[in-house]
Design a protein around this motif. Structure first.
Motif, PDB file in Angstrom:
ATOM      1  N   GLY A 331       0.797  -1.221   0.000  1.00 35.34           N
ATOM      2  CA  GLY A 331       0.000   0.000   0.000  1.00 35.34           C
ATOM      3  C   GLY A 331       0.828   1.270   0.000  1.00 35.34           C
ATOM      4  O   GLY A 331       0.283   2.377   0.101  1.00 35.34           O
ATOM      5  N   MET A 332       2.144   1.133  -0.122  1.00 35.52           N
ATOM      6  CA  MET A 332       3.035   2.284  -0.111  1.00 35.52           C
ATOM      7  C   MET A 332       3.435   2.655  -1.541  1.00 35.52           C
ATOM      8  O   MET A 332       3.417   1.801  -2.435  1.00 35.52           O
ATOM      9  CB  MET A 332       4.296   1.979   0.711  1.00 35.52           C
ATOM     10  N   SER A 333       3.800   3.908  -1.723  1.00 36.95           N
ATOM     11  CA  SER A 333       4.363   4.303  -3.003  1.00 36.95           C
ATOM     12  C   SER A 333       5.809   3.812  -3.071  1.00 36.95           C
ATOM     13  O   SER A 333       6.406   3.455  -2.046  1.00 36.95           O
ATOM     14  CB  SER A 333       4.331   5.822  -3.172  1.00 36.95           C
ATOM     15  N   SER A 334       6.372   3.794  -4.251  1.00 37.50           N
ATOM     16  CA  SER A 334       7.763   3.360  -4.408  1.00 37.50           C
ATOM     17  C   SER A 334       8.706   4.200  -3.563  1.00 37.50           C
ATOM     18  O   SER A 334       9.614   3.674  -2.903  1.00 37.50           O
ATOM     19  CB  SER A 334       8.179   3.438  -5.881  1.00 37.50           C
ATOM     20  N   GLU A 335       8.478   5.506  -3.567  1.00 35.28           N
ATOM     21  CA  GLU A 335       9.369   6.399  -2.837  1.00 35.28           C
ATOM     22  C   GLU A 335       9.215   6.228  -1.329  1.00 35.28           C
ATOM     23  O   GLU A 335      10.203   6.210  -0.588  1.00 35.28           O
ATOM     24  CB  GLU A 335       9.118   7.854  -3.251  1.00 35.28           C
ATOM     25  N   GLU A 336       7.975   6.072  -0.873  1.00 32.11           N
ATOM     26  CA  GLU A 336       7.743   5.848   0.564  1.00 32.11           C
ATOM     27  C   GLU A 336       8.401   4.547   1.016  1.00 32.11           C
ATOM     28  O   GLU A 336       9.053   4.512   2.068  1.00 32.11           O
ATOM     29  CB  GLU A 336       6.239   5.769   0.838  1.00 32.11           C
ATOM     30  N   PHE A 337       8.237   3.501   0.226  1.00 31.36           N
ATOM     31  CA  PHE A 337       8.809   2.210   0.580  1.00 31.36           C
ATOM     32  C   PHE A 337      10.329   2.308   0.690  1.00 31.36           C
ATOM     33  O   PHE A 337      10.925   1.852   1.673  1.00 31.36           O
ATOM     34  CB  PHE A 337       8.421   1.167  -0.475  1.00 31.36           C
ATOM     35  N   ALA A 338      10.964   2.909  -0.327  1.00 29.46           N
ATOM     36  CA  ALA A 338      12.421   2.995  -0.343  1.00 29.46           C
ATOM     37  C   ALA A 338      12.948   3.839   0.811  1.00 29.46           C
ATOM     38  O   ALA A 338      13.942   3.475   1.464  1.00 29.46           O
ATOM     39  CB  ALA A 338      12.891   3.574  -1.674  1.00 29.46           C
ATOM     40  N   GLU A 339      12.265   4.939   1.091  1.00 33.16           N
ATOM     41  CA  GLU A 339      12.731   5.825   2.161  1.00 33.16           C
ATOM     42  C   GLU A 339      12.569   5.181   3.531  1.00 33.16           C
ATOM     43  O   GLU A 339      13.495   5.205   4.357  1.00 33.16           O
ATOM     44  CB  GLU A 339      11.969   7.151   2.103  1.00 33.16           C
ATOM     45  N   GLN A 340      11.418   4.565   3.781  1.00 38.86           N
ATOM     46  CA  GLN A 340      11.182   3.946   5.084  1.00 38.86           C
ATOM     47  C   GLN A 340      12.048   2.703   5.287  1.00 38.86           C
ATOM     48  O   GLN A 340      12.525   2.437   6.385  1.00 38.86           O
ATOM     49  CB  GLN A 340       9.700   3.585   5.233  1.00 38.86           C
ATOM     50  N   LEU A 341      12.273   1.934   4.204  1.00 34.84           N
ATOM     51  CA  LEU A 341      13.154   0.769   4.301  1.00 34.84           C
ATOM     52  C   LEU A 341      14.568   1.193   4.688  1.00 34.84           C
ATOM     53  O   LEU A 341      15.220   0.541   5.516  1.00 34.84           O
ATOM     54  CB  LEU A 341      13.173   0.017   2.968  1.00 34.84           C
ATOM     55  N   LEU A 342      15.021   2.285   4.117  1.00 38.84           N
ATOM     56  CA  LEU A 342      16.356   2.783   4.431  1.00 38.84           C
ATOM     57  C   LEU A 342      16.433   3.262   5.884  1.00 38.84           C
ATOM     58  O   LEU A 342      17.372   2.926   6.616  1.00 38.84           O
ATOM     59  CB  LEU A 342      16.732   3.920   3.484  1.00 38.84           C
ATOM     60  N   LEU A 343      15.434   4.009   6.326  1.00 38.24           N
ATOM     61  CA  LEU A 343      15.464   4.572   7.670  1.00 38.24           C
ATOM     62  C   LEU A 343      15.256   3.514   8.751  1.00 38.24           C
ATOM     63  O   LEU A 343      15.889   3.557   9.807  1.00 38.24           O
ATOM     64  CB  LEU A 343      14.391   5.660   7.797  1.00 38.24           C
ATOM     65  N   GLU A 344      14.377   2.538   8.489  1.00 35.91           N
ATOM     66  CA  GLU A 344      14.045   1.545   9.506  1.00 35.91           C
ATOM     67  C   GLU A 344      14.970   0.328   9.511  1.00 35.91           C
ATOM     68  O   GLU A 344      15.302  -0.205  10.574  1.00 35.91           O
ATOM     69  CB  GLU A 344      12.598   1.062   9.314  1.00 35.91           C
ATOM     70  N   GLU A 345      15.361  -0.118   8.319  1.00 33.27           N
ATOM     71  CA  GLU A 345      16.130  -1.356   8.237  1.00 33.27           C
ATOM     72  C   GLU A 345      17.515  -1.188   7.614  1.00 33.27           C
ATOM     73  O   GLU A 345      18.269  -2.146   7.497  1.00 33.27           O
ATOM     74  CB  GLU A 345      15.342  -2.407   7.438  1.00 33.27           C
ATOM     75  N   LYS A 346      17.828   0.014   7.203  1.00 28.82           N
ATOM     76  CA  LYS A 346      19.132   0.325   6.612  1.00 28.82           C
ATOM     77  C   LYS A 346      19.447  -0.548   5.383  1.00 28.82           C
ATOM     78  O   LYS A 346      20.528  -1.124   5.263  1.00 28.82           O
ATOM     79  CB  LYS A 346      20.248   0.205   7.667  1.00 28.82           C
ATOM     80  N   VAL A 347      18.457  -0.633   4.520  1.00 29.98           N
ATOM     81  CA  VAL A 347      18.644  -1.278   3.213  1.00 29.98           C
ATOM     82  C   VAL A 347      18.310  -0.230   2.152  1.00 29.98           C
ATOM     83  O   VAL A 347      17.224   0.358   2.176  1.00 29.98           O
ATOM     84  CB  VAL A 347      17.742  -2.508   3.030  1.00 29.98           C
ATOM     85  N   ALA A 348      19.250   0.004   1.236  1.00 30.51           N
ATOM     86  CA  ALA A 348      19.055   1.005   0.187  1.00 30.51           C
ATOM     87  C   ALA A 348      18.645   0.326  -1.113  1.00 30.51           C
ATOM     88  O   ALA A 348      19.344  -0.558  -1.618  1.00 30.51           O
ATOM     89  CB  ALA A 348      20.334   1.806  -0.021  1.00 30.51           C
ATOM     90  N   VAL A 349      17.485   0.724  -1.629  1.00 32.27           N
ATOM     91  CA  VAL A 349      17.002   0.288  -2.937  1.00 32.27           C
ATOM     92  C   VAL A 349      16.605   1.545  -3.710  1.00 32.27           C
ATOM     93  O   VAL A 349      16.593   2.640  -3.164  1.00 32.27           O
ATOM     94  CB  VAL A 349      15.801  -0.669  -2.813  1.00 32.27           C
ATOM     95  N   VAL A 350      16.279   1.366  -4.979  1.00 39.31           N
ATOM     96  CA  VAL A 350      15.882   2.519  -5.792  1.00 39.31           C
ATOM     97  C   VAL A 350      14.381   2.462  -6.047  1.00 39.31           C
ATOM     98  O   VAL A 350      13.873   1.430  -6.507  1.00 39.31           O
ATOM     99  CB  VAL A 350      16.631   2.533  -7.145  1.00 39.31           C
ATOM    100  N   PRO A 351      13.643   3.537  -5.736  1.00 43.11           N
ATOM    101  CA  PRO A 351      12.209   3.532  -6.031  1.00 43.11           C
ATOM    102  C   PRO A 351      11.966   3.452  -7.536  1.00 43.11           C
ATOM    103  O   PRO A 351      12.633   4.130  -8.328  1.00 43.11           O
ATOM    104  CB  PRO A 351      11.721   4.865  -5.455  1.00 43.11           C
ATOM    105  N   GLY A 352      11.007   2.620  -7.931  1.00 37.35           N
ATOM    106  CA  GLY A 352      10.780   2.379  -9.350  1.00 37.35           C
ATOM    107  C   GLY A 352      10.333   3.588 -10.129  1.00 37.35           C
ATOM    108  O   GLY A 352      10.563   3.669 -11.346  1.00 37.35           O
ATOM    109  N   ASN A 353       9.709   4.565  -9.470  1.00 35.33           N
ATOM    110  CA  ASN A 353       9.183   5.718 -10.203  1.00 35.33           C
ATOM    111  C   ASN A 353      10.280   6.610 -10.779  1.00 35.33           C
ATOM    112  O   ASN A 353      10.010   7.414 -11.675  1.00 35.33           O
ATOM    113  CB  ASN A 353       8.261   6.547  -9.300  1.00 35.33           C
ATOM    114  N   VAL A 354      11.535   6.482 -10.306  1.00 36.57           N
ATOM    115  CA  VAL A 354      12.599   7.308 -10.889  1.00 36.57           C
ATOM    116  C   VAL A 354      12.903   6.850 -12.309  1.00 36.57           C
ATOM    117  O   VAL A 354      13.528   7.587 -13.086  1.00 36.57           O
ATOM    118  CB  VAL A 354      13.897   7.299 -10.041  1.00 36.57           C
ATOM    119  N   PHE A 355      12.434   5.649 -12.685  1.00 32.87           N
ATOM    120  CA  PHE A 355      12.640   5.133 -14.036  1.00 32.87           C
ATOM    121  C   PHE A 355      11.440   5.421 -14.936  1.00 32.87           C
ATOM    122  O   PHE A 355      11.329   4.866 -16.028  1.00 32.87           O
ATOM    123  CB  PHE A 355      12.903   3.624 -13.984  1.00 32.87           C
TER     124      PHE A 355
END
Length: 389
Positions: A331-355
Motif C-alpha cells: 500500500g506504499m508508493s515506491s518512494e515511501e517504501f524505499a525511504e522507510q526501508l532505508l530509515l528503519e532497516e538500513k537497506v538502500a534500494v531505488v524507487p521504481g518511479n525514478v525510471f
C-alpha cells in the motif's frame, strides 16, 4: 546577488537531477547500510587488466590517442563483436571508443535528433534516456510496459505511439532497471516496424554479456538492421570497469562520422590508459567475465525466489543484475517504501518511479553485491514487509 535562472538553457531546466542519487546521498550518512542500489559490479577489475594500464603508464603512453580510439583497440572490439554476437563492424569506419557507454549514448542522440522530432523509449528505463533526448530539443515518448508482459514493448506498442515526427526508438536489452531481455523473435518484429517506418534504432546493449537463460541476440544482427542501428556498449558492467569510464559505439559510417565530429569537439578521445586496459580485457578477460556471470546468476536466483516468498512479486529477469519486485501489496508508493526501508532497516534500494511512471509500485534491487549481503538485506526486507501485513 543571486544568479538568474534565465541565464540557463531552457532544455537544461526541463530535466531533473538523477532520482537514484537522492537515496544514496542519504545512505552515505548512515552506518550499517546494505546497498542494493547502485548498478555497479562488486568485483574489482581483473589484475591483468589493471596491470596493462599500469604498464602503459610506465612506458609513457600518456598522450592523446586517435579521436576514434586506439586502432588496436578498435580492431579488437571488431573481433569481439564478431566472435561473441555475430556482428561485422569495421574498425576504420564504424567504431568509436568513448568515455563510457553514457557518452556513446549522448553522441548518438545528438547526432540524429533535431528539435521537435520524437524518440520512442520503452519504460521503465534508465534515468538518463529521456533527459539526453530533451537536451537536443527533441521529445522523448515513453512507451509503458507491464510486468505481465515482462516489461517489454512490442511492435504494436510502438505502432500505437507512432507519429509523423517519430524518428528513432531506444531499446535497452538486457534492461536497466527490469533485467528483461528481448528474444530474437521479438527483435525481428520490432525490426520489421523500424524498416516499415524508416526508424533508427539505438540499441543499448551494455549488459549483453550478462544474460543467464538464453543466448543474447543483438539488434544489429537482425537481418537488414545494421544499416539503421546504433549500438551502444562498453566495459563497465561485464568487465567490472565502471571507474575506467570506457565504452564504444558501432554505427553505419554516415552516422558514425557525425558522432565522431561531436566527440572530437566535446571530448577529443577516451583516456589512453583505460584503452590499454580494455585491450587486455578483450584479449584475455573472457574467463573473468564468465566467472562473474556465474556468480550473478546464483545471486539472481536467490533474490528473485526470496522476494516472491516474501510477497513482493518479482518477474524473472533474464539478464543484467537487477530485480524489479512489486511493492504494491504494502500500500506504499515506491518512494515511501524505499525511504522507510532505508530509515528503519538500513537497506538502500531505488524507487521504481525514478525510471518513469511505469515504474511506480516497484523498486529496483541490484544483486551486484555479495551473497552474504543479499541474504542479510532480504532478512531485513522481510521484517519490514511483515510489520505492514
Amino acid at each position: 546577488m543571486e544568479t538568474k535562472t534565465s541565464y540557463l538553457s531552457d532544455y537544461v531546466q526541463q530535466i531533473k537531477p538523477s532520482g537514484i542519487r537522492k537515496f544514496f546521498d542519504l545512505a552515505a550518512t548512515m552506518e550499517g547500510v546494505i546497498s542494493l542500489g547502485v548498478g555497479e559490479p562488486d568485483f574489482v577489475t581483473a589484475w591483468n587488466v589493471r596491470e596493462a594500464s599500469i604498464l602503459s603508464l610506465e612506458q609513457g603512453y600518456t598522450a592523446y590517442t586517435a579521436n576514434a580510439g586506439l586502432y588496436e583497440l578498435r580492431e579488437e572490439i571488431s573481433r569481439y563483436l564478431d566472435q561473441r554476437f555475430g556482428l561485422n563492424y569495421s574498425p576504420d569506419s564504424e567504431l568509436i571508443v568513448t568515455v563510457g557507454a553514457s557518452q556513446a549514448l549522448d553522441l548518438a542522440v545528438r547526432a540524429i535528433m533535431n528539435p521537435g522530432e520524437e524518440m520512442l523509449i520503452p519504460e521503465p528505463c534508465f534515468v538518463a534516456y529521456e533527459s539526453l533526448v530533451t537536451l537536443t530539443g527533441a521529445k522523448p515518448v515513453p512507451i509503458q510496459t507491464t510486468a505481465e508482459k515482462g516489461f517489454k514493448a512490442s511492435a504494436a506498442d510502438f505502432e500505437a505511439a507512432l507519429t509523423d515526427k517519430t524518428k528513432a526508438l531506444l531499446l535497452c536489452s538486457p534492461s536497466n532497471p527490469t533485467g528483461s531481455v528481448y528474444s530474437k523473435e521479438e527483435l525481428e518484429s520490432i525490426a520489421a516496424f523500424a524498416e516499415k517506418h524508416d526508424i533508427i534504432v539505438l540499441a543499448d546493449e551494455i549488459y549483453a554479456e550478462l544474460t543467464y537463460d538464453e543466448p543474447f541476440t543483438s539488434m544489429g544482427a537482425i537481418r537488414g538492421m545494421k544499416e539503421r542501428t546504433i549500438l551502444i556498449s562498453g566495459f563497465s558492467k561485464a568487465f567490472a570497469m565502471t571507474g575506467w569510464r570506457l565504452g564504444f559505439t558501432a554505427a553505419p559510417p554516415v552516422i558514425r562520422d557525425a558522432m565522431l565530429k561531436i566527440h572530437q569537439h566535446a571530448m577529443m578521445c577516451a583516456p589512453s590508459m583505460a584503452q590499454y586496459a580494455a585491450l587486455e580485457g578483450l584479449k584475455n578477460g573472457q574467463e573473468d567475465v564468465e566467472r562473474m556471470k556465474k556468480s550473478y546468476r546464483r545471486r539472481r536466483n536467490l533474490i528473485v525466489e526470496t522476494l516472491n516468498e516474501i510477497g513482493l512479486g518479482c518477474h524473472h529477469p533474464g539478464g543484467a543484475f537487477y530485480a524489479f519486485p512489486s511493492i504494491q501489496s504494502t500500500g506504499m508508493s515506491s518512494e515511501e517504501f524505499a525511504e522507510q526501508l532505508l530509515l528503519e532497516e538500513k537497506v538502500a534500494v531505488v524507487p521504481g518511479n525514478v525510471f518513469g511512471p511505469s515504474g511506480e509500485g516497484y523498486i529496483r534491487c541490484s544483486y551486484a553485491t555479495s551473497i552474504e549481503q543479499i541474504q542479510e538485506a532480504l532478512v531485513r526486507i522481510k521484517r519490514f514487509v511483515e510489520k505492514r501485513a
